[in-house]
Enzyme design. Structure first.
Site, short mmCIF file in Angstrom:
data_model
loop_
_atom_site.label_atom_id
_atom_site.label_comp_id
_atom_site.label_asym_id
_atom_site.label_seq_id
_atom_site.Cartn_x
_atom_site.Cartn_y
_atom_site.Cartn_z
N SER A 1 0.83 -1.22 0.00
CA SER A 1 0.00 0.00 0.00
C SER A 1 0.85 1.26 0.00
O SER A 1 1.57 1.51 -0.95
CB SER A 1 -0.97 -0.01 1.19
OG SER A 1 -1.57 -1.28 1.34
N HIS B 1 -3.00 -1.66 -4.44
CA HIS B 1 -4.46 -1.72 -4.49
C HIS B 1 -5.02 -0.32 -4.33
O HIS B 1 -4.32 0.58 -3.88
CB HIS B 1 -4.99 -2.67 -3.38
CG HIS B 1 -4.69 -2.20 -1.99
ND1 HIS B 1 -5.65 -1.66 -1.17
CD2 HIS B 1 -3.54 -2.16 -1.28
CE1 HIS B 1 -5.10 -1.33 -0.01
NE2 HIS B 1 -3.82 -1.62 -0.06
#
Lengths: 69, 242
Positions: free
Chosen positions: B124, B147
């Site tokens: 992330s 993501h």
């Protein structure tokens, strides 16, 4: 605040736990101390950018914190 | 592992009892009695582990890397003439977007050479930090999850919130494509891929895949990273002499 993480947010933000930690600023980095079941503080982690600080034997994770407070 | 010898006699006097207890504590805590001493290093190391913490303090069961610890260290490293380079070691699950981007921007704007290694995971918001150094490494088994940002907290106005999140995501995408060899299309494709993650959209890139996608410069661990950092330091010193 936006938390961008792969961990489930309910785990990150879960409030119920009895881990007690405190931060101690020392001449070689900040030491993160954690309290054990008997109320003694032990070194959980050292935060310092100087790799030599990590070799100090009194800052090793698991060491009892000798200081008065 | 170190175990106590059963035949050893106990020391009678108080003082050696205490030192013996100290040794036993050390063996229990570390599995060894002594750690080597070292000279001050001209390479400083910052580890980014667990959640990256910014505006809000997270509950203490989280292992966190705090903005207020890292930023002053980066400033100190940048301005201390005795420190020649920075090694940034990442094993993070992500965290606060602004704190993560702040650390990434700080590392990217440093004059001193910096090398990053992703060990374990750089997920992330760890992705922009991983690409922020002058050169980046990823361990063969390490992974990076790319993501989209998810929403947490209260939504007052849906279109405004949507735009805000969209902007946050753009900041991350822009930073990553500016500081790595990946293209915007490639990174977006990884970020919005379906079917790769069981509970989310996105992609989990492992070791060499991250290098193939252009995110990371090279696979490798601490040895190659320190070698590269020394190389960059020498290069910089050579340039300064000319």
């Amino acid at each position: 605040m936006i938390i961008y993480t792969t961990m489930p947010l309910e785990d990150v933000l879960q409030e119920e736990n009895d881990t007690e930690v405190k931060y101690k600023d020392t001449s070689s980095g900040t030491v993160i101390l954690q309290k054990d079941e008997e109320g003694r503080w032990f070194v959980q982690r050292l935060v310092s950018s100087n790799p030599a600080d990590y070799l100090r034997s009194d800052y090793q994770p698991g060491e009892w914190w000798q200081s008065d407070d | 592992m170190a175990e106590e010898q059963p035949n050893q006699p106990n020391e009678p006097d108080q003082q050696s009892d205490e030192t013996a207890q100290g040794l036993v504590d050390k063996i229990q805590a570390l599995g060894e009695t002594n750690v080597p001493k070292a000279e001050n290093s001209d390479i400083h190391v910052i580890t980014v582990i667990g959640q990256i913490e910014g505006h809000m303090q997270l509950p203490p069961q989280n292992k966190t890397t705090k903005y207020e610890h890292i930023i002053p260290q980066l400033v100190a490293i940048e301005q201390n003439p005795k420190i020649k380079g920075l090694l940034l070691v990442l094993n993070t699950v992500g965290g606060d977007v602004e704190a993560g981007l702040a650390i990434a921007e700080m590392v990217a704007s440093m004059d001193k050479p910096s090398v990053t290694i992703v060990l374990g995971g750089g997920h992330s918001i760890g992705v922009p930090i991983a690409v922020a150094g002058d050169y980046s490494f990823i361990a063969e088994t390490a992974t990076m999850t790319i993501h989209p940002i998810r929403l947490n907290g209260m939504v007052v106005g849906v279109p405004q919130t949507f735009e805000y999140i969209e902007e946050m995501q753009e900041r991350i995408i822009k930073f990553v494509i500016h500081h790595s060899n990946t293209t915007e299309d490639k990174f977006r494709e990884l970020m919005f891929a379906k079917g790769n993650l069981s509970r989310d959209i996105g992609t989990n890139v492992i070791g060499k895949d991250a290098v193939d996608h252009g995110l990371i410069h090279s696979p490798g661990g601490v040895g190659p990273a320190i070698r590269k950092l020394n190389e960059l330091i020498q290069e910089k010193e050579g340039n300064m002499l000319q």
